[in-house]
Enzyme design. Structure first.
Site, PDB file in Angstrom:
ATOM      1  N   HIS A 146      31.034  27.634 -66.565  1.00 10.74           N
ATOM      2  CA  HIS A 146      31.634  27.229 -65.296  1.00 10.74           C
ATOM      3  C   HIS A 146      30.701  26.225 -64.650  1.00 10.74           C
ATOM      4  O   HIS A 146      29.530  26.508 -64.406  1.00 10.74           O
ATOM      5  CB  HIS A 146      31.840  28.421 -64.366  1.00 10.74           C
ATOM      6  N   CYS A 147      31.229  25.043 -64.352  1.00 13.06           N
ATOM      7  CA  CYS A 147      30.393  23.971 -63.801  1.00 13.06           C
ATOM      8  C   CYS A 147      30.665  23.817 -62.306  1.00 13.06           C
ATOM      9  O   CYS A 147      31.786  23.448 -61.917  1.00 13.06           O
ATOM     10  CB  CYS A 147      30.682  22.656 -64.524  1.00 13.06           C
ATOM     11  N   PRO A 148      29.683  24.076 -61.457  1.00  9.32           N
ATOM     12  CA  PRO A 148      29.902  23.941 -60.014  1.00  9.32           C
ATOM     13  C   PRO A 148      30.108  22.493 -59.578  1.00  9.32           C
ATOM     14  O   PRO A 148      30.723  22.234 -58.546  1.00  9.32           O
ATOM     15  CB  PRO A 148      28.619  24.521 -59.406  1.00  9.32           C
TER      16      PRO A 148
END
Length: 250
Positions: A146-148
């Site tokens: 998951h890439c913020p």
């Protein structure tokens, strides 16, 4: 909810601000003194970077619908999903709420041996290499991470957009960084009244502008180094056929 928005804003800022500075200060001179192909190519790479970032942010990473959503969906939706994946997503029976029991009862032993798992949150059977994302609260096919900075999961359906964004951004930095350094250190001819033309630095020695330009170029360089390291890591993952999650588990 504020933190993801800030991270996305920072990601856009890191490609838009350098391009604005490059376009306003450097591009006019490179167009004349180098070749028009250079600024045109840099602008094309910027558009590709922005498009790939937007696609990564907005595209479906390969999210699997939850049990409740599948049961409430239109007729035929569940059947189409099961046909596409090649197995019954809801499992063989009804969930009991006890994870160990559901894992054994709803997922046949042959499927468990192949890597199929029961997700107690989504109440579905997820395929091998899929994983549940706590931030997005759904299972994602071939989950990478998951890439913020894109406020989205990186998975089977948008991984190519993500890698394309990193590659385009690194390429863009190769246009901007050398051009910015050349602009800040190059000289230009200036005519003085009553005297011959002299060559003077654009910014001037020890001027505030020179320090700002050098500091800005240093920031772009540091960001480029970090992105290059990230790109190298994902090239390694692609060559070994693994995801970030799978590599970190080993």
């Amino acid at each position: 909810a504020g933190s993801p928005r800030v991270a996305v804003f920072v990601a856009w800022l890191c490609i838009v601000v350098p391009m604005i500075v490059y376009t306003a200060l450097v591009m006019p001179r490179t167009w004349v003194e180098w070749h028009p192909v250079v600024p045109l190519a840099s602008f094309a790479v910027f558009l590709l970077s922005a498009a790939s970032l937007l696609a990564t942010c907005c595209s479906d990473p390969g999210a699997l619908p939850t049990r409740k959503l599948l049961l409430a969906s239109a007729p035929g939706t569940l059947e189409d999903l099961c046909a596409a994946l090649g197995y019954n997503v809801l499992g063989e029976g009804e969930p009991t709420g006890v994870h160990t029991n559901d894992e054994t009862l709803l997922v046949p032993e042959a499927m468990r041996a192949e890597g199929y798992k029961w997700c107690r949150t989504c109440q579905i059977v997820r395929p091998p290499r899929a994983s549940h994302c706590k931030e997005c609260d759904h299972c994602v096919l071939r989950f990478d991470h998951h890439c913020p900075f894109v406020n989205n999961c990186i998975g089977q359906r948008n991984y190519h957009f993500f890698v394309g964004f990193i590659f385009c951004t690194v390429t863009l930095s190769l246009f901007i960084l050398p051009s910015l350094m050349w602009w800040s250190t190059s000289s230009m001819e200036t005519a003085h009244p009553g005297g011959p033309a002299a060559r003077e630095s654009i910014l001037g020695e020890n001027s505030v502008g020179s320090y700002v330009a050098i500091g800005f170029a240093s920031a772009v360089g540091l960001a480029a180094v970090g992105l290059l390291a990230l790109l190298t890591y994902h090239v390694f993952l692609i060559s070994t056929g693994r995801t970030t999650k799978e590599h970190q588990k080993r």
